[in-house]
Design a protein around this motif. Structure first.
Motif, PDB file in Angstrom:
ATOM      1  N   SER A   3     181.276 -19.099  78.436  1.00 15.28           N
ATOM      2  CA  SER A   3     182.385 -19.216  79.378  1.00 15.28           C
ATOM      3  C   SER A   3     182.608 -20.670  79.760  1.00 15.28           C
ATOM      4  O   SER A   3     183.734 -21.118  79.931  1.00 15.28           O
ATOM      5  CB  SER A   3     182.115 -18.361  80.622  1.00 15.28           C
ATOM      6  OG  SER A   3     180.990 -18.846  81.291  1.00 15.28           O
ATOM      7  N   LYS A   4     181.504 -21.483  79.887  1.00 10.05           N
ATOM      8  CA  LYS A   4     181.650 -22.897  80.214  1.00 10.05           C
ATOM      9  C   LYS A   4     182.343 -23.630  79.057  1.00 10.05           C
ATOM     10  O   LYS A   4     183.133 -24.522  79.246  1.00 10.05           O
ATOM     11  CB  LYS A   4     180.270 -23.504  80.490  1.00 10.05           C
ATOM     12  CG  LYS A   4     179.614 -22.949  81.748  1.00 10.05           C
ATOM     13  CD  LYS A   4     178.167 -23.343  81.824  1.00 10.05           C
ATOM     14  CE  LYS A   4     177.490 -22.625  82.995  1.00 10.05           C
ATOM     15  NZ  LYS A   4     176.054 -22.763  82.985  1.00 10.05           N
ATOM     16  N   ARG A  35     177.968 -25.661  88.069  1.00  9.58           N
ATOM     17  CA  ARG A  35     179.140 -25.162  87.364  1.00  9.58           C
ATOM     18  C   ARG A  35     179.965 -26.350  86.846  1.00  9.58           C
ATOM     19  O   ARG A  35     180.070 -27.395  87.506  1.00  9.58           O
ATOM     20  CB  ARG A  35     180.006 -24.308  88.284  1.00  9.58           C
ATOM     21  CG  ARG A  35     179.273 -23.190  88.992  1.00  9.58           C
ATOM     22  CD  ARG A  35     178.809 -22.112  88.061  1.00  9.58           C
ATOM     23  NE  ARG A  35     179.928 -21.369  87.499  1.00  9.58           N
ATOM     24  CZ  ARG A  35     179.779 -20.316  86.696  1.00  9.58           C
ATOM     25  NH1 ARG A  35     178.582 -19.931  86.348  1.00  9.58           N
ATOM     26  NH2 ARG A  35     180.836 -19.687  86.223  1.00  9.58           N
ATOM     27  N   ASP A  96     174.319  -7.834  84.815  1.00  8.13           N
ATOM     28  CA  ASP A  96     174.100  -8.890  85.812  1.00  8.13           C
ATOM     29  C   ASP A  96     175.415  -9.512  86.271  1.00  8.13           C
ATOM     30  O   ASP A  96     175.419 -10.598  86.860  1.00  8.13           O
ATOM     31  CB  ASP A  96     173.189  -9.986  85.235  1.00  8.13           C
ATOM     32  CG  ASP A  96     171.755  -9.491  85.072  1.00  8.13           C
ATOM     33  OD1 ASP A  96     171.373  -8.595  85.829  1.00  8.13           O
ATOM     34  OD2 ASP A  96     171.048  -9.993  84.186  1.00  8.13           O
ATOM     35  N   ARG A  97     176.520  -8.857  86.015  1.00 13.87           N
ATOM     36  CA  ARG A  97     177.840  -9.390  86.388  1.00 13.87           C
ATOM     37  C   ARG A  97     178.425  -8.531  87.511  1.00 13.87           C
ATOM     38  O   ARG A  97     178.688  -7.353  87.309  1.00 13.87           O
ATOM     39  CB  ARG A  97     178.768  -9.403  85.173  1.00 13.87           C
ATOM     40  CG  ARG A  97     180.009 -10.246  85.359  1.00 13.87           C
ATOM     41  CD  ARG A  97     180.744 -10.455  84.027  1.00 13.87           C
ATOM     42  NE  ARG A  97     181.750 -11.493  84.150  1.00 13.87           N
ATOM     43  CZ  ARG A  97     181.508 -12.776  84.072  1.00 13.87           C
ATOM     44  NH1 ARG A  97     180.281 -13.188  83.884  1.00 13.87           N
ATOM     45  NH2 ARG A  97     182.471 -13.673  84.201  1.00 13.87           N
ATOM     46  N   ASP A 112     180.093 -19.891  94.479  1.00 13.25           N
ATOM     47  CA  ASP A 112     178.737 -20.443  94.356  1.00 13.25           C
ATOM     48  C   ASP A 112     177.781 -19.765  95.322  1.00 13.25           C
ATOM     49  O   ASP A 112     176.636 -19.446  94.983  1.00 13.25           O
ATOM     50  CB  ASP A 112     178.746 -21.952  94.610  1.00 13.25           C
ATOM     51  CG  ASP A 112     179.322 -22.725  93.426  1.00 13.25           C
ATOM     52  OD1 ASP A 112     179.408 -22.141  92.331  1.00 13.25           O
ATOM     53  OD2 ASP A 112     179.685 -23.909  93.602  1.00 13.25           O
ATOM     54  N   ARG A 115     176.936 -16.226  94.148  1.00 17.27           N
ATOM     55  CA  ARG A 115     175.973 -16.263  93.037  1.00 17.27           C
ATOM     56  C   ARG A 115     174.561 -16.520  93.557  1.00 17.27           C
ATOM     57  O   ARG A 115     173.588 -15.910  93.102  1.00 17.27           O
ATOM     58  CB  ARG A 115     176.361 -17.360  92.036  1.00 17.27           C
ATOM     59  CG  ARG A 115     177.595 -17.036  91.227  1.00 17.27           C
ATOM     60  CD  ARG A 115     177.855 -18.077  90.146  1.00 17.27           C
ATOM     61  NE  ARG A 115     179.176 -17.893  89.567  1.00 17.27           N
ATOM     62  CZ  ARG A 115     180.256 -18.573  89.916  1.00 17.27           C
ATOM     63  NH1 ARG A 115     180.174 -19.512  90.844  1.00 17.27           N
ATOM     64  NH2 ARG A 115     181.423 -18.323  89.355  1.00 17.27           N
ATOM     65  N   ASN A 120     173.428 -12.899  90.779  1.00 15.95           N
ATOM     66  CA  ASN A 120     174.246 -12.382  89.686  1.00 15.95           C
ATOM     67  C   ASN A 120     175.388 -13.344  89.370  1.00 15.95           C
ATOM     68  O   ASN A 120     175.800 -14.138  90.220  1.00 15.95           O
ATOM     69  CB  ASN A 120     174.862 -11.019  90.056  1.00 15.95           C
ATOM     70  CG  ASN A 120     173.818  -9.926  90.118  1.00 15.95           C
ATOM     71  OD1 ASN A 120     173.328  -9.464  89.108  1.00 15.95           O
ATOM     72  ND2 ASN A 120     173.472  -9.510  91.325  1.00 15.95           N
ATOM     73  N   GLU A 121     175.899 -13.226  88.153  1.00 16.99           N
ATOM     74  CA  GLU A 121     177.174 -13.863  87.854  1.00 16.99           C
ATOM     75  C   GLU A 121     178.252 -13.106  88.631  1.00 16.99           C
ATOM     76  O   GLU A 121     178.195 -11.873  88.738  1.00 16.99           O
ATOM     77  CB  GLU A 121     177.471 -13.807  86.355  1.00 16.99           C
ATOM     78  CG  GLU A 121     176.756 -14.873  85.547  1.00 16.99           C
ATOM     79  CD  GLU A 121     177.158 -16.280  85.968  1.00 16.99           C
ATOM     80  OE1 GLU A 121     178.365 -16.558  86.072  1.00 16.99           O
ATOM     81  OE2 GLU A 121     176.257 -17.099  86.211  1.00 16.99           O
ATOM     82  N   GLU A 123     182.225 -12.122  89.089  1.00 18.85           N
ATOM     83  CA  GLU A 123     183.552 -12.064  88.486  1.00 18.85           C
ATOM     84  C   GLU A 123     184.565 -11.774  89.598  1.00 18.85           C
ATOM     85  O   GLU A 123     184.616 -10.664  90.121  1.00 18.85           O
ATOM     86  CB  GLU A 123     183.608 -10.968  87.430  1.00 18.85           C
ATOM     87  CG  GLU A 123     184.967 -10.844  86.757  1.00 18.85           C
ATOM     88  CD  GLU A 123     184.999  -9.720  85.741  1.00 18.85           C
ATOM     89  OE1 GLU A 123     186.059  -9.078  85.617  1.00 18.85           O
ATOM     90  OE2 GLU A 123     183.967  -9.484  85.083  1.00 18.85           O
TER      91      GLU A 123
END
Length: 555
Positions: A3-4, A35, A96-97, A112, A115, A120-121, A123
């Motif tokens: 994704s980055k 990030r 984990d999303r 941030d 998270r 977790n990540e 969304e």
């Protein structure tokens, strides 16, 4: 990582950064782990508006969601104070999303923080501010009705703040967090709570219907305090983290007392705690409700009508053996009978029954209590588990001297129970003359009644081949796709599958000849014993459970 990379590509394609600037930012990212968007803003390479526009494209949050559904299944993924503080709402979780609805989905500070809090990540899901406010207000109303802890800790008054560090873990946020976890487990009818340290987070999981499922994550900084709080409630030493410890907590929930058995153990990433939930005033079901049907139900009922002899329940740990024994006692309970149970622990409180709880620490063992019970003029004796030679010998002696003896053994099937007694040192002729019937059982999950649907298995599929080894025709099966009621698992509750083996003349002959488990099983099947697989398939064809469950539990 992908994704980055995509964000970097989007920035390059939009000519908001050049390759040299992107490479510099990626180097900083490798060192700090921040990030990419945050680094570009801090370095002054891109503006916050630029990053937000690119994130809109990357995350696909341009189209707002019209309404946030208040689904209790997802509320556990974020602490209530975070929901209120940031005006965000958890709406789903995939591995984990964590999907979080928010009116400002591109607010990097909030993302941030979320998270960091959840581990977790995150969304973001773009929702109009009015809809978020409505959802938060609805949540606050639900929270007000339920209260922060839906139970009372009965042994709270005995707690003393006299160990180092106890003041820290008695602070309100940790207390409320532990209370909410316990209340959540009781309300979801969980049998166990697992609080597990991982490398970057603490994971809380509940065992519901025999299967572990994620409940919520705890930050790595809060986890040790949660474990310490549990240990304080269970009267364990919070300063000792190198060896396993065991304790108990008693709570009152919905006007009934519930025992919590606590076990802690050191792991690579810290202490883990497992809490077993024992509701000793739960409703005791009948044998029919537990899954005994047809010939199996008839055989177990006939066996317990005997004036003497031994009825054995076998199966792995957590297969419902003790619950079945209580159902048998419920069938037998009468004023003219003196019924005594010897248990560790007493899992259900029964009226008109004399119940004794063993205590190994004080020498009150199964064998010692059983020896005393035999002098108490009993008609029926239940021993929670036969664990050793001494208890086995006394149980057999009671069975052949005019008492009905009910007990359990840890074996995988019915024939194995007879061989297990012999391995303990009981003579084969005594096993043959004392045991009336052996009932082996395992638990399978029941299909959720609210989303159950039928289907025809595809020819050549594993299900098709499995079911056609028992039924030589195309057959309709059932499954649960998942709904709110079953937390989208497709299952709700459990039921037993069994094999009931009366000790007939043919079985006694096998014991006399010192036959193997396989030979005893073959003889039992010839005598009409229904195997686990046959009983399971019968329940699958009725739509009670699924073929997948039978294949998992019995094959």
């Amino acid at each position: 990582m992908s994704s980055k990379k995509i964000l970097g590509q989007l920035l390059l394609e939009s000519k908001l950064v050049n390759e040299e600037q992107l490479e510099k930012a990626l180097q900083v990212q490798n060192e700090t782990g921040e990030r990419l968007g945050r680094i570009l803003i801090n370095l002054g390479i891109a503006s916050k508006d630029d990053i937000m526009r690119m994130l809109e494209v990357q995350l696909g949050v341009k189209s707002p969601v019209s309404r946030v559904e208040l689904n209790p299944r997802f509320l556990n993924f974020l602490p209530g104070d975070i929901i209120k503080k940031y005006r965000v709402f958890p709406v789903g979780k995939d591995g984990d999303r964590l999907k979080v609805a928010m009116a400002r989905p591109l607010d990097l500070d909030i993302l941030d923080n979320l998270r960091s809090i959840t581990g977790n990540e995150v969304e973001p899901v773009f929702v109009e501010k009015e809809q978020i406010e409505n959802a938060v207000q609805e949540y606050l109303e639900v929270e007000k009705e339920q209260g922060p802890d839906d139970f009372e800790i009965l042994n709270q008054e005995t707690l003393q703040v006299d160990q180092p560090g106890e003041e820290a873990v008695n602070k309100t946020p940790v207390v409320q967090l532990v209370n909410s976890i316990i209340a959540g487990a009781v309300n979801e009818s969980a049998s166990d709570i697992h609080i597990e340290p991982r490398e970057n987070t603490f994971k809380v999981r509940f065992r519901v219907d025999g299967v572990l499922r994620d409940y919520r994550d705890i930050t790595i900084s809060s986890g040790p305090a949660v474990i310490s709080r549990v240990k304080i409630l269970a009267h364990l030493d919070i300063t000792e983290k190198r060896v396993p410890q065991d304790g108990r907590i008693k709570i009152k929930h919905d006007n009934r007392e519930i025992d919590l058995r606590v076990s802690t153990m050191p792991t690579v990433f810290g202490e883990k705690a497992v809490i077993r939930i024992l509701d000793n005033k739960s409703n005791i079901w009948s044998l029919g409700q537990l899954g005994f049907q047809g010939r199996n139900l008839h055989r177990i009922k006939e066996a317990v009508k005997s004036s003497h002899g031994m009825v054995l329940l076998t199966g792995p740990t957590g297969s419902g053996k003790t619950t079945t024994l209580y159902a048998v006692i419920k069938e037998l309970n009468a004023l003219e009978k003196n019924i005594v149970t010897i248990e560790d622990p007493v899992e259900y409180v029964l009226e008109k029954i004399n119940q004794v709880q063993v205590n190994e620490n004080t020498g009150l063992t199964f064998a010692r209590v059983l020896r005393s019970v035999l002098r108490q003029d009993p008609d029926i004796i239940m021993v929670g588990e036969i664990r050793d030679m001494e208890t086995a010998a006394m149980a057999v002696h009671a069975a052949v001297t005019g008492h009905l003896m009910l007990s359990t053994l840890h074996t995988t099937d019915a024939p194995g129970a007879l061989v297990r007694l012999i391995d303990m040192g009981i003579q084969p002729y005594l096993v043959a003359s004392s045991v009336v019937v052996v009932a082996a059982q395992r638990l399978v999950r029941k299909i959720c009644p609210y989303c159950r649907e039928s289907y025809w298995p595809e020819p050549g599929s594993t299900e098709y081949d499995f079911i056609n080894s028992f039924v030589d025709e195309d057959i309709k099966l059932y499954k649960g796709p998942g709904c709110d009621y079953c937390n989208y698992t497709g299952y709700s509750g459990r039921i037993s599958i069994q094999e009931i083996m009366p000790v007939t003349a043919a079985i006694r002959y096998c014991l006399k000849e010192k036959a193997s488990i396989e030979e005893i099983r073959e003889a039992a099947l010839k005598e009409g014993m229904t195997s686990f697989l046959e009983d399971g398939v019968h329940k699958a064809l009725q739509g009670i459970t699924s073929v997948e469950e039978i294949m998992r539990a019995a094959r």
